[in-house]
Design an enzyme around this catalytic site. Sequence first.
Site, PDB file in Angstrom:
ATOM      1  N   HIS A 140       0.794  -1.196   0.214  1.00  0.00           N
ATOM      2  CA  HIS A 140      -0.015  -0.127  -0.047  1.00  0.00           C
ATOM      3  C   HIS A 140       0.864   1.402   0.080  1.00  0.00           C
ATOM      4  O   HIS A 140       0.485   2.350   0.508  1.00  0.00           O
ATOM      5  CB  HIS A 140      -0.944   0.147   1.269  1.00  0.00           C
ATOM      6  CG  HIS A 140      -1.897  -1.052   1.128  1.00  0.00           C
ATOM      7  ND1 HIS A 140      -2.609  -1.341   2.295  1.00  0.00           N
ATOM      8  CD2 HIS A 140      -2.265  -1.735   0.170  1.00  0.00           C
ATOM      9  CE1 HIS A 140      -3.481  -2.327   1.895  1.00  0.00           C
ATOM     10  NE2 HIS A 140      -3.257  -2.829   0.626  1.00  0.00           N
TER      11      HIS A 140
HETATM   12  C1  FAD Z   1       0.128  -7.594  -4.640  1.00  0.00           C
HETATM   13  C2  FAD Z   1      -0.797  -6.411  -4.176  1.00  0.00           C
HETATM   14  C3  FAD Z   1      -1.883  -6.487  -3.603  1.00  0.00           C
HETATM   15  C4  FAD Z   1      -2.885  -5.573  -3.345  1.00  0.00           C
HETATM   16  N1  FAD Z   1      -4.002  -5.630  -2.531  1.00  0.00           N
HETATM   17  C5  FAD Z   1      -4.880  -4.637  -2.194  1.00  0.00           C
HETATM   18  C6  FAD Z   1      -6.391  -5.112  -1.607  1.00  0.00           C
HETATM   19  O1  FAD Z   1      -6.615  -6.116  -1.501  1.00  0.00           O
HETATM   20  N2  FAD Z   1      -7.033  -3.970  -1.605  1.00  0.00           N
HETATM   21  C7  FAD Z   1      -6.568  -2.817  -1.786  1.00  0.00           C
HETATM   22  O2  FAD Z   1      -7.385  -1.777  -1.631  1.00  0.00           O
HETATM   23  N3  FAD Z   1      -5.588  -2.400  -2.422  1.00  0.00           N
HETATM   24  C8  FAD Z   1      -4.455  -3.396  -2.749  1.00  0.00           C
HETATM   25  N4  FAD Z   1      -3.363  -3.257  -3.176  1.00  0.00           N
HETATM   26  C9  FAD Z   1      -3.096  -1.650  -3.524  1.00  0.00           C
HETATM   27  C10 FAD Z   1      -3.794  -1.079  -4.618  1.00  0.00           C
HETATM   28  O3  FAD Z   1      -3.923  -1.825  -5.471  1.00  0.00           O
HETATM   29  C11 FAD Z   1      -2.680  -0.034  -5.120  1.00  0.00           C
HETATM   30  O4  FAD Z   1      -2.439   0.961  -3.905  1.00  0.00           O
HETATM   31  C12 FAD Z   1      -3.411   0.826  -6.107  1.00  0.00           C
HETATM   32  O5  FAD Z   1      -3.904   0.172  -7.331  1.00  0.00           O
HETATM   33  C13 FAD Z   1      -2.575   2.002  -6.477  1.00  0.00           C
HETATM   34  O6  FAD Z   1      -3.208   2.722  -7.562  1.00  0.00           O
HETATM   35  P1  FAD Z   1      -2.110   3.737  -8.354  1.00  0.00           P
HETATM   36  O7  FAD Z   1      -3.106   4.290  -9.493  1.00  0.00           O
HETATM   37  O8  FAD Z   1      -1.550   4.574  -7.692  1.00  0.00           O
HETATM   38  O9  FAD Z   1      -1.105   2.909  -8.958  1.00  0.00           O
HETATM   39  P2  FAD Z   1      -0.962   1.680  -9.999  1.00  0.00           P
HETATM   40  O10 FAD Z   1      -2.445   1.297  -9.980  1.00  0.00           O
HETATM   41  O11 FAD Z   1      -0.156   0.844  -9.648  1.00  0.00           O
HETATM   42  O12 FAD Z   1      -0.773   2.401 -11.507  1.00  0.00           O
HETATM   43  C14 FAD Z   1       0.133   2.923 -12.291  1.00  0.00           C
HETATM   44  C15 FAD Z   1       0.166   2.648 -13.578  1.00  0.00           C
HETATM   45  O13 FAD Z   1       1.336   3.254 -13.978  1.00  0.00           O
HETATM   46  C16 FAD Z   1       1.973   2.520 -15.091  1.00  0.00           C
HETATM   47  N5  FAD Z   1       3.359   2.949 -15.199  1.00  0.00           N
HETATM   48  C17 FAD Z   1       4.373   3.112 -14.258  1.00  0.00           C
HETATM   49  N6  FAD Z   1       5.417   3.782 -14.703  1.00  0.00           N
HETATM   50  C18 FAD Z   1       5.144   4.045 -16.061  1.00  0.00           C
HETATM   51  C19 FAD Z   1       5.750   4.698 -16.999  1.00  0.00           C
HETATM   52  N7  FAD Z   1       7.183   5.249 -16.861  1.00  0.00           N
HETATM   53  N8  FAD Z   1       5.219   4.809 -18.362  1.00  0.00           N
HETATM   54  C20 FAD Z   1       3.909   4.576 -18.541  1.00  0.00           C
HETATM   55  N9  FAD Z   1       3.067   4.059 -17.564  1.00  0.00           N
HETATM   56  C21 FAD Z   1       3.821   3.705 -16.259  1.00  0.00           C
HETATM   57  C22 FAD Z   1       2.079   0.882 -14.333  1.00  0.00           C
HETATM   58  O14 FAD Z   1       2.128   0.180 -15.221  1.00  0.00           O
HETATM   59  C23 FAD Z   1       0.399   1.107 -13.809  1.00  0.00           C
HETATM   60  O15 FAD Z   1      -0.265   0.715 -14.790  1.00  0.00           O
HETATM   61  C24 FAD Z   1      -2.349  -4.211  -3.456  1.00  0.00           C
HETATM   62  C25 FAD Z   1      -1.428  -3.995  -4.240  1.00  0.00           C
HETATM   63  C26 FAD Z   1      -0.689  -4.966  -4.673  1.00  0.00           C
HETATM   64  C27 FAD Z   1       0.737  -4.491  -5.531  1.00  0.00           C
END
Ligand code: FAD
Length: 624
Positions: A535
Amino acid sequence: MGLKLWLSGLIKIPAAFAIITVCYFHFWFWNTISYIEVNPASDIYDFIVVGAGSAGGVIASRLSEDPTYSVLLIEAGGYPSPLVNIPLISSIFPSTPFAWNYQTEPQKFGFSASINHRSNWPRGKGLGGSSILNFLLYVRGNKYDYDHWAALGNEGWNYEDVLPYFIKSENNRGIFIDEQYHGKKGNLIVEDRAWKSNLPQAFINAGLELGYPYVDINGKNQTGFTIPQLTTKHGARWSTYSAFLKKPYYDRPNLKVITFAEVKKVLINESKQAYGIQYKRHGNLKTVFAAKEIILSAGAIASPQILMLSGIGPKEHLERLEIKVHSDLRVGENLQDHIYVPLTPLVHNDSSASLVNPFDLTAWWDYFIHGTGQYTSNGVDGMAFKSSRYCEPDWPDIQLHFLSYSAASDHGICVRHLMGLEENAWQELFEPVSYVDTASIFATLVRPKSRGWIRLRSADPLDQPIIDPQFYSHPQDVQVMLEALLFAQETLNTTAMKKYLHLHDARLPYCKDLPVDSHLYLECLIKYMSATLHHSVGTCKMGPSTDREAVVDSQLRVYGIKGLRVADASVIPVIPNGNINAPVIMIGEKAAHMILEHHKNNKIPKLFLKGSSHKFLSRNGDEL
Ligand SMILES: Cc1cc2nc3c(=O)[nH]c(=O)nc-3n(C[C@H](O)[C@H](O)[C@H](O)COP(=O)(O)OP(=O)(O)OC[C@H]3O[C@@H](n4cnc5c(N)ncnc54)[C@H](O)[C@@H]3O)c2cc1C
Ligand SMILES: *[C@@H]1O[C@H](CO)[C@@H](O)[C@H](O)[C@H]1NC(C)=O
Ligand SMILES: *[C@@H]1O[C@H](CO)[C@@H](O)[C@H](O)[C@H]1NC(C)=O
Ligand SMILES: *[C@@H]1O[C@H](CO)[C@@H](O)[C@H](O)[C@H]1NC(C)=O
Ligand SMILES: *[C@@H]1O[C@H](CO)[C@@H](O)[C@H](O)[C@H]1NC(C)=O
């Protein structure tokens, strides 16, 4: 243990290997065939959204609802395979091509039984981001988390302000909910679990026995016990890709999606205006321009990395790497995460209980045809919140996750890897019970005091950044974790739970000499066997201009730069009290709304605009 049970356990090992091998091969193949450039991109869009994750997917989808805007969504990964939708095998995905495999620096105050004292930090890579590989738990956090954000000077972020955005996304199909806190018309489907053993009810009964209510943790009062809801549709994963990006949204002529494109940096000119981005696809470096805004949604690790590579970050750090500084901000600081210590392995004392047998075709039939059965389960059968003596009564700092599996369940293949646990610790603790069904209670620290940081390793975008969460650097975190473990023990020690489970009598090698029910043993466990819940947040902190650590303002605009926002887990000032996918989706909803409102007021009819910046492009890049 019975011979029959032992044999059925034995058969699961080659079966688990077979499933994992098939998945791995499939993912590799899937990624290879989907690596095709569909359409050429145009060179200018109104909005460019970087990263198609939990936040980015929502933002691109909402911005493109207005057909007069052209929106580019750019993502480093590809299309998620339908296999990622099977909840039960979620722990496989972090070690496939659908994940970035980050690792932290060696930890000084804990993680001593983790390989090289490092914590594994996989993140999702592909449309849907981490929502294509997370554990599907739908948890919003506590009311006071958001009131706290507002009290820190972030106008518009108190609970009253953010609740409508949670409700906007949500399509809750569950039964046990505080109705007035939930939405039923949004894109994000939330369900009660489709499959239950008798363990979830045992957990609720344990709570009642201890005097805690059965609660909707996303409703009025978070303190209590619950059976968590999941982001699934008919038992299959419902990621932000499924909810916000897939057809029909994907077919919008004003939304262009580029996959397998890794963004290197944001381009900023002398007037401190962000005007475009540079990305790499098929080995070619390309540039694309934004007429209105660029929104970074690459997640809590990649967003600060891209900012720093673009010259936005701590001056002294960037100068050392010879990166030209555009805005001197504390990017990468304020890193926070949730960690847990598992009370495990818990062994079923009822030999009729049996976990998954992959050769049981009826279970597959149930999943694919009826959307029911064991494969619809994420393995998290219960959840509880409680305040330790260090915090306010209705704003808990302890969370329990009750899991119907442990690192023994897959014979140490995926779960151990996800935890990063070293071989000999696994052998001592889990190997002896890897032929029987096991469970765990994760004692989780939800309001950690420790803060870490992320820095660039070099000026090369391909280098993974240096990640140091400094887990347990604040001594109070150890104290709260100890209370959390005692609470887990207490829960296990109820008649409701004892009926089904008992703690296997084995000890971690490092803590062997300590009595298993002593505080000293628990403190030893904390030091050696913690893991992350994945997280990570906080690395582009939202805060008022008076906050020296703030990177974005309450409208999520990067200080000192025009036309650039960050909207994802990295803007979170203080980590919310629960799993963070739903809060990040809320941030996406709110960000999209703020952006649309901002531009609504200075929207000029298309007719009167000159130049290429307002051409209307189809997904093919053709002019309309
Ligand atoms: C294994 C795991 C289990 C989890 N379980 C839960 C759960 O059960 N419940 C819950 O609420 N949360 C859970 N989480 C946490 C939650 O899913 C994440 O915190 C949330 O999805 C983060 O969202 P975000 O939009 O910040 O980033 P992300 O969803 O990670 O999105 C970032 C995106 O940017 C892209 N990206 C990165 N760098 C670049 C670049 N240079 N150029 C182009 N694209 C790029 C990536 O490929 C990705 O698609 C879990 C996380 C993980 C890893
Ligand atoms: C929330 O639940 C806890 C536990 O039952 C109780 O002590 C507390 O008073 C409740 N708070 C509110 C505001 O209802
Ligand atoms: C920077 O870009 C903006 C928007 O394109 C433009 O108005 C401004 O003149 C540019 N400044 C410089 C110094 O190029
Ligand atoms: C499980 O163990 C508990 C405590 O040892 C015992 O009371 C209970 O009867 C056992 N249940 C079964 C089904 O063996
Ligand atoms: C378990 O509960 C019993 C009473 O139900 C109590 O005597 C015992 O101390 C408890 N053990 C632990 C470790 O909490």
